[in-house]
Design a protein around this motif. Structure first.
Motif, mmCIF file in Angstrom:
data_model
loop_
_atom_site.group_PDB
_atom_site.id
_atom_site.type_symbol
_atom_site.label_atom_id
_atom_site.label_comp_id
_atom_site.label_asym_id
_atom_site.label_seq_id
_atom_site.Cartn_x
_atom_site.Cartn_y
_atom_site.Cartn_z
ATOM 1 N N ALA A 185 77.105 66.618 6.514
ATOM 2 C CA ALA A 185 76.956 67.180 5.168
ATOM 3 C C ALA A 185 75.493 67.433 4.810
ATOM 4 C CB ALA A 185 77.610 66.261 4.139
ATOM 5 N N ALA A 186 74.607 66.502 5.160
ATOM 6 C CA ALA A 186 73.190 66.682 4.832
ATOM 7 C C ALA A 186 72.619 67.898 5.561
ATOM 8 C CB ALA A 186 72.401 65.426 5.194
ATOM 9 N N GLU A 187 72.998 68.092 6.827
ATOM 10 C CA GLU A 187 72.484 69.234 7.602
ATOM 11 C C GLU A 187 73.032 70.555 7.081
ATOM 12 O OE1 GLU A 187 71.846 66.679 11.694
ATOM 13 O OE2 GLU A 187 73.839 67.472 11.217
ATOM 14 N N PHE A 188 74.331 70.595 6.738
ATOM 15 C CA PHE A 188 74.882 71.807 6.123
ATOM 16 C C PHE A 188 74.213 72.049 4.776
ATOM 17 C CE2 PHE A 188 78.865 71.903 8.796
ATOM 18 C CZ PHE A 188 78.793 73.247 9.142
ATOM 19 N N GLY A 189 74.015 70.978 3.987
ATOM 20 C CA GLY A 189 73.373 71.110 2.685
ATOM 21 C C GLY A 189 71.979 71.686 2.786
ATOM 22 N N ALA A 190 71.209 71.231 3.774
ATOM 23 C CA ALA A 190 69.862 71.769 3.980
ATOM 24 C C ALA A 190 69.930 73.252 4.343
ATOM 25 C CB ALA A 190 69.140 70.984 5.067
ATOM 26 N N LEU A 191 70.949 73.643 5.078
ATOM 27 C CA LEU A 191 71.106 75.038 5.488
ATOM 28 C C LEU A 191 71.447 75.936 4.299
ATOM 29 C CD1 LEU A 191 71.094 76.944 7.955
ATOM 30 C CD2 LEU A 191 73.529 76.445 8.200
ATOM 31 N N VAL A 192 72.369 75.486 3.441
ATOM 32 C CA VAL A 192 72.813 76.327 2.325
ATOM 33 C C VAL A 192 72.007 76.089 1.055
ATOM 34 C CG1 VAL A 192 75.131 76.519 3.274
ATOM 35 C CG2 VAL A 192 74.651 74.761 1.551
ATOM 36 N N GLY A 193 71.130 75.084 1.044
ATOM 37 C CA GLY A 193 70.254 74.854 -0.092
ATOM 38 C C GLY A 193 70.875 74.128 -1.262
ATOM 39 N N ARG A 194 71.959 73.386 -1.019
ATOM 40 C CA ARG A 194 72.579 72.582 -2.073
ATOM 41 C C ARG A 194 73.478 71.533 -1.446
ATOM 42 N NH1 ARG A 194 76.915 76.459 -5.112
ATOM 43 N NH2 ARG A 194 78.349 76.699 -3.388
ATOM 44 N N PRO A 195 73.816 70.494 -2.182
ATOM 45 C CA PRO A 195 74.675 69.453 -1.621
ATOM 46 C C PRO A 195 76.071 70.001 -1.280
ATOM 47 C CG PRO A 195 73.663 68.729 -3.680
ATOM 48 C CD PRO A 195 73.371 70.191 -3.539
ATOM 49 N N VAL A 196 76.623 69.525 -0.183
ATOM 50 C CA VAL A 196 77.972 69.913 0.217
ATOM 51 C C VAL A 196 78.786 68.647 0.498
ATOM 52 C CG1 VAL A 196 77.188 72.094 1.218
ATOM 53 C CG2 VAL A 196 77.472 70.108 2.687
ATOM 54 N N ARG A 197 80.092 68.806 0.453
ATOM 55 C CA ARG A 197 80.990 67.709 0.817
ATOM 56 C C ARG A 197 80.981 67.568 2.344
ATOM 57 N NH1 ARG A 197 84.098 65.366 -2.372
ATOM 58 N NH2 ARG A 197 85.794 65.092 -0.899
ATOM 59 N N PRO A 198 81.383 66.418 2.866
ATOM 60 C CA PRO A 198 81.449 66.289 4.328
ATOM 61 C C PRO A 198 82.297 67.417 4.928
ATOM 62 C CG PRO A 198 81.738 64.156 3.297
ATOM 63 C CD PRO A 198 81.755 65.180 2.185
ATOM 64 N N PRO A 199 81.798 68.060 5.966
ATOM 65 C CA PRO A 199 82.541 69.177 6.562
ATOM 66 C C PRO A 199 83.828 68.686 7.206
ATOM 67 C CG PRO A 199 80.650 68.611 7.909
ATOM 68 C CD PRO A 199 80.549 67.781 6.674
ATOM 69 N N GLU A 200 84.810 69.575 7.249
ATOM 70 C CA GLU A 200 86.110 69.249 7.826
ATOM 71 C C GLU A 200 86.546 70.318 8.814
ATOM 72 O OE1 GLU A 200 89.012 68.758 4.766
ATOM 73 O OE2 GLU A 200 87.961 67.098 3.823
ATOM 74 N N GLN A 201 87.152 69.871 9.894
ATOM 75 C CA GLN A 201 87.791 70.792 10.826
ATOM 76 C C GLN A 201 89.016 71.339 10.114
ATOM 77 O OE1 GLN A 201 86.469 71.614 13.682
ATOM 78 N NE2 GLN A 201 88.096 72.916 14.440
ATOM 79 N N SER A 202 89.151 72.648 10.050
ATOM 80 C CA SER A 202 90.192 73.287 9.250
ATOM 81 C C SER A 202 90.887 74.386 10.028
ATOM 82 C CB SER A 202 89.559 73.909 7.998
ATOM 83 O OG SER A 202 88.840 72.955 7.276
ATOM 84 N N THR A 203 92.095 74.698 9.593
ATOM 85 C CA THR A 203 92.799 75.845 10.140
ATOM 86 C C THR A 203 92.365 77.073 9.359
ATOM 87 O OG1 THR A 203 94.692 74.509 10.764
ATOM 88 C CG2 THR A 203 95.077 76.871 10.545
ATOM 89 N N VAL A 204 92.046 78.120 10.079
ATOM 90 C CA VAL A 204 91.572 79.349 9.465
ATOM 91 C C VAL A 204 92.574 80.456 9.771
ATOM 92 C CG1 VAL A 204 89.707 81.043 9.423
ATOM 93 C CG2 VAL A 204 89.190 78.612 9.761
ATOM 94 N N ARG A 205 93.077 81.098 8.720
ATOM 95 C CA ARG A 205 93.964 82.247 8.890
ATOM 96 C C ARG A 205 93.126 83.501 8.717
ATOM 97 N NH1 ARG A 205 98.943 82.457 9.473
ATOM 98 N NH2 ARG A 205 99.303 80.391 8.597
ATOM 99 N N ARG A 206 93.127 84.335 9.728
ATOM 100 C CA ARG A 206 92.319 85.553 9.705
ATOM 101 C C ARG A 206 93.099 86.697 9.060
ATOM 102 N NH1 ARG A 206 88.163 83.712 12.327
ATOM 103 N NH2 ARG A 206 88.350 82.388 14.137
ATOM 104 N N GLU A 207 92.383 87.758 8.708
ATOM 105 C CA GLU A 207 93.014 88.899 8.051
ATOM 106 C C GLU A 207 94.112 89.525 8.902
ATOM 107 O OE1 GLU A 207 90.026 91.659 6.814
ATOM 108 O OE2 GLU A 207 89.245 90.302 5.294
ATOM 109 N N ASN A 208 93.996 89.444 10.233
ATOM 110 C CA ASN A 208 95.002 90.050 11.106
ATOM 111 C C ASN A 208 96.219 89.147 11.307
ATOM 112 O OD1 ASN A 208 94.202 88.078 12.915
ATOM 113 N ND2 ASN A 208 93.391 89.506 14.438
ATOM 114 N N GLY A 209 96.245 87.982 10.622
ATOM 115 C CA GLY A 209 97.389 87.081 10.704
ATOM 116 C C GLY A 209 97.248 85.994 11.755
ATOM 117 N N SER A 210 96.270 86.103 12.635
ATOM 118 C CA SER A 210 96.078 85.073 13.649
ATOM 119 C C SER A 210 95.435 83.842 13.011
ATOM 120 C CB SER A 210 95.209 85.601 14.795
ATOM 121 O OG SER A 210 93.894 85.855 14.331
#
Length: 181
Positions: A60-85
């Motif tokens: 979270a601290a490393e992502f926060g430094a990248l985006v310039g604000r505090p973030v929640r702990p990152p999570e592995q997530s399922t991503v649905r793409r526009e093509n349905g995959s």
């Protein structure tokens, strides 16, 4: 923002540390009744997705430094793409909104550095001094770092911010240090 917005609704934390998973190979062989085959794909088309069960190589601290604000702990997530995959990816959120996403890929042909270097020149710039090769690419969703390690290609997408080169380098170094050998 479409990919990140889609990712926010279906998250699942995957415990553990990064380790190679079997590659996902899609059989693109046309059926006899399909249209004639397209020309063979170029050097940038062959990626294996979901090669690690946990793509959260930044905390979270490393992502926060990248985006310039505090973030929640990152999570592995399922991503649905526009093509349905669907595939998985690491998503970092702030104030309930996805602000960054990380994916790790295997490269079917050549090396990860070949893949990064073969990107079309428009809308991209090299980020020297990190990994085997690195470039920041302007995308409709936000700036994306393509980072070549020895074995894997890492992408980090940022939405709603434009990280400095120093922030990109710090994130790249941290991600590379956590890739399996």
């Amino acid at each position: 923002m479409v990919v990140l917005a889609a990712a926010a609704g279906c998250t699942a934390t995957v415990p553990g540390t990064a380790a190679p998973a079997p590659p996902v190979v899609v059989d693109a062989t046309p059926s006899p009744s399909s249209a004639p085959a397209a020309p063979p794909p170029g050097p940038r088309s062959g990626l294996d997705v979901d090669v690690l069960p946990d793509e959260c190589l930044l905390n979270a601290a490393e992502f926060g430094a990248l985006v310039g604000r505090p973030v929640r702990p990152p999570e592995q997530s399922t991503v649905r793409r526009e093509n349905g995959s669907t595939s998985s990816g690491c998503v970092a959120t702030a104030d309930g909104e996805p602000v960054a996403m990380m994916n790790v890929y295997g490269v079917r042909t050549g090396t990860p550095a070949d893949y990064v270097r073969a990107a079309p020149p428009g809308g991209r710039r090299e980020l020297p001094g990190v990994g085997e090769a690195a470039a920041v690419i302007d995308t409709a969703t936000g700036p994306t770092l393509q980072l070549a390690g020895e074995r894997y290609l890492v992408t980090i997408l940022v939405s709603g911010a434009t990280p400095s080169d120093d922030a990109w380098r710090a994130a790249a170094e941290a991600a590379l240090s956590r890739l399996p050998a």
